[in-house]
Design an enzyme around this catalytic site. Structure first.
Site, short mmCIF file in Angstrom:
data_model
loop_
_atom_site.label_atom_id
_atom_site.label_comp_id
_atom_site.label_asym_id
_atom_site.label_seq_id
_atom_site.Cartn_x
_atom_site.Cartn_y
_atom_site.Cartn_z
CB THR A 408 -0.86 -0.08 1.27
OG1 THR A 408 -1.71 -1.20 1.14
CG2 THR A 408 -1.70 1.14 1.55
CB THR A 426 -3.98 0.24 -0.76
OG1 THR A 426 -3.34 -1.01 -1.01
CG2 THR A 426 -5.44 -0.02 -0.44
CG ASP A 450 -8.60 -5.75 2.48
OD1 ASP A 450 -7.82 -6.73 2.47
OD2 ASP A 450 -8.21 -4.58 2.49
N GLY A 501 -0.77 -4.08 5.27
CA GLY A 501 -1.86 -4.95 5.71
C GLY A 501 -2.14 -4.73 7.18
#
Ligand code: DON
Length: 598
Positions: A408, A426, A450, A501
């Site tokens: 990201t 991201t 996600d 993350g």
């Protein structure tokens, strides 16, 4: 959008007195030119203006220090684009937009127009707000969309196919930021990115290495191979990269604002890409995308104000929860990265990540108990469950997935007036799905990964099956991105954030602790070895060889399972001292990173 509007929010009257004092400026200017110009040029940044009157004339500003604006990002080229906007009179939001769009050209790993993210803003008068431009699930999404024909969860569907692509939010987010808080003409903020794409830029070492390493992934998609490789082979550092299709998309965004992305030719190309790749996004999904303004989530830590992103990010809530727990201990006496310190920080991480898994989801669909989770009273309750000498055990009915890569990107901006902008955005994995939209030249995210993989499926491989974060039409997936701002006594102190993350939340926590608790300068606060624990898997990770073997042994004796090695995110940060000196803290874990000062 009114593309011709020049200036909406006047900052006149908010200027700190030092910026208005020409006398001191004149007195110190020659000294400063001598002290600053040479290192500034060596560093590839513009000539600094003289220091503020509140800064003693004998203070030497380094190449990463300024009394005016500062931009720090993963790409020195993109930082320069933002700095140029500041130098032309733009505010921090203008510079953040220009930097973000430039990163979409020069840092394709994560810089994007095909992904999404979050922006936290602190105004010079202390007010705050946030913008949520997280991707949304297309209308055809459903809780079981990542399950295959046999009913089994499919990691591949979840992460590696066109159905993993969420409706991108970045362009809408930047357009919203501009319409509400920008001060320069929109076109002037997009133009630097257009130029970089159309005229090309010299490929720096980090990008060359990154593209070499990701060739197999991108080669699955002809448009990606054509855009980022030279006859199928990696470019070398020093080659010029021209991204013509991306340039044309950016021109449409420059000329038509958000409509240049969500309708017309760009939208047509995205829909065609979806049809080719079996994705779900329709023209209606694109036209209906909404970026949202949300109040910041706020907390305090030993008198410092903590300002960060509320749900659908879990980052701000979890970080404040951890800080509240840690406020009850004397960490300074324990010592930075001592066994006791690591133990207490780990136990706070364990508890915050458990609550994250259980509660956090898109607030437009579920109601995460933010007030409770961020309250001092709840932290007091949680502290009672911590044994100061013994690791707790994480018990699984719920686990945390390990699927994110560390790709990201975060960048930080402060302008001369003290307006601060903290942006993390991201594509999810490095280069997202890996697929460039044919004809439009930009990479698609794989952010749908996600969302939880399968309702009810929580297992020891790291899947979570709780209801709060299953996919539904129009829903935003939970994020860990934690763009953050710290202030004290009404004054800006730190702008920070990170990729990585789930490690993001813990990285940002530790940068904040390093500054507020241990008084580290920003470069040390960013560089210091970090730890990570995410409840489950029940494992304490310590970056690199960040602590001595005796510390590891002490932690193991307390019952922790310790894993050494790995690398957490690149936390490109800015510190502002009590005199108003901004110090850029580019995280050297990113090879191409750079601070650009006004
Ligand atoms: O929103 C999130 O939390 C993740 N999609 C961020 C992904 C990430 O940080 C990957 N690498 N840094």
């Amino acid at each position: 959008m009114n593309l011709s509007r020049i200036r909406r929010s006047s900052t006149a009257g908010l200027l700190p007195p030092f910026l208005l004092t020409s006398q001191t400026r004149a007195r110190s200017s020659s000294l400063v030119r001598a002290l600053v110009l040479v290192p500034a040029l060596a560093f590839g940044v513009a000539c600094s203006r003289p220091p503020a009157s509140s800064v003693p004339a004998n203070v030497v500003l380094s190449e990463t220090q300024s009394t005016r604006g500062m931009v720090v990002s993963a790409s020195a080229i993109a930082s320069n684009a933002g700095r140029d906007v500041l130098a032309a009179g733009g505010n921090a939001v203008d510079a953040a937009i220009a930097t973000g769009l430039a990163l979409a050209v020069t840092y394709p790993t994560a810089g994007n127009i095909g992904g999404g993210g979050f922006m936290v803003i602190r105004f010079p008068d202390g007010r705050t707000t946030t913008l949520d431009f997280r991707e949304m699930a297309p209308a055809a999404s459903s809780p079981n969309m990542f399950v295959d024909s046999t009913g089994a969860y499919s990691a591949s569907r979840h992460h590696n196919t066109h159905i993993a692509v969420g409706v991108p939010g970045t362009v809408a987010g930047f357009a919203l930021a501009h319409s509400k808080y920008g001060s320069r003409e929109w076109k002037s903020l997009v133009e630097p990115a257009v130029r970089l794409a159309v005229d090309g830029f010299v490929i720096p070492e980090g990008l060359a290495g990154s593209l070499r390493g990701t060739r197999n992934k991108l080669a699955r998609y002809p448009a990606s191979l054509a855009a980022y490789y030279k006859n199928g082979e990696p470019y070398a550092a020093g080659d010029r990269l021209i991204l013509s299709d991306l340039g044309r998309t950016l021109e449409r965004i420059r000329d038509n604002g958000r409509d240049g992305f969500y309708t017309g030719e760009t939208a047509r190309l995205i829909v065609a890409e979806m049809e080719r790749g079996g994705g779900l996004i329709t023209a209606k999904d694109l036209a209906g995308y909404q970026a949202k303004e949300r109040p910041a989530v706020r907390g305090t830590y030993r008198g410092f104000e903590i300002i960060s992103m509320p749900p659908p990010s879990s980052g701000g809530v979890a970080m404040i929860q951890m800080l509240n727990i840690l406020e009850g201990y004397d960490l300074k006496s324990a010592g930075h990265n001592s066994p006791r310190y690591i133990h207490l920080v780990t136990e706070s991480m364990r508890r915050a990540f458990r609550d994250r898994a259980q509660h956090i989801g898109d607030p437009d669909f579920v109601k995460p108990p933010v007030d409770k989770l961020t309250s001092k009273a709840y932290a007091t309750e949680l502290r009672k469950t911590i044994d100061e000498n013994r690791a707790s055990v994480s018990r699984a009915t719920e686990l945390v997935a390990d699927y994110e890569s560390d790709e990201t990107t975060h960048y930080s901006v402060v302008d001369a007036n003290g307006m601060a902008v903290s942006v993390t955005y991201t594509l999810e994995a490095g280069y997202g799905l890996g697929a460039v939209v044919a004809g439009a030249g930009f990479l698609l995210n794989n952010e749908m990964g996600d969302f939880n993989g399968k309702p009810g499926l929580t297992d020891s491989t790291g899947l979570i099956g709780t209801a709060a974060n299953v996919a539904r039409p129009g829903k935003r997936m939970v994020s860990s991105m934690t763009p953050a701002i710290v202030a004290k006594d009404g004054k800006l102190v730190v702008v920070t954030g990170s990729p990585g993350g789930r490690t993001i939340i813990n990285t940002v926590l530790q940068v904040v602790l390093n500054v507020t608790e241990f008084g580290m300068p920003i470069d040390s606060a960013v560089a210091a070895a970090r730890i990570h624990h995410q409840w489950l898997p029940d494992r304490l990770s310590i970056e690199g060889d960040g602590v001595p073997a005796s510390t590891v042994s002490a932690l193991e004796a307390m019952g922790h399972t310790v894993r050494m090695g790995g690398r957490q995110g690149t936390a490109h940060s800015i510190h502002v001292d009590s005199r108003g000196v901004r110090t850029g803290g580019p995280d050297k874990r990113d090879r191409d990173a750079g601070a650009a000062k006004q």
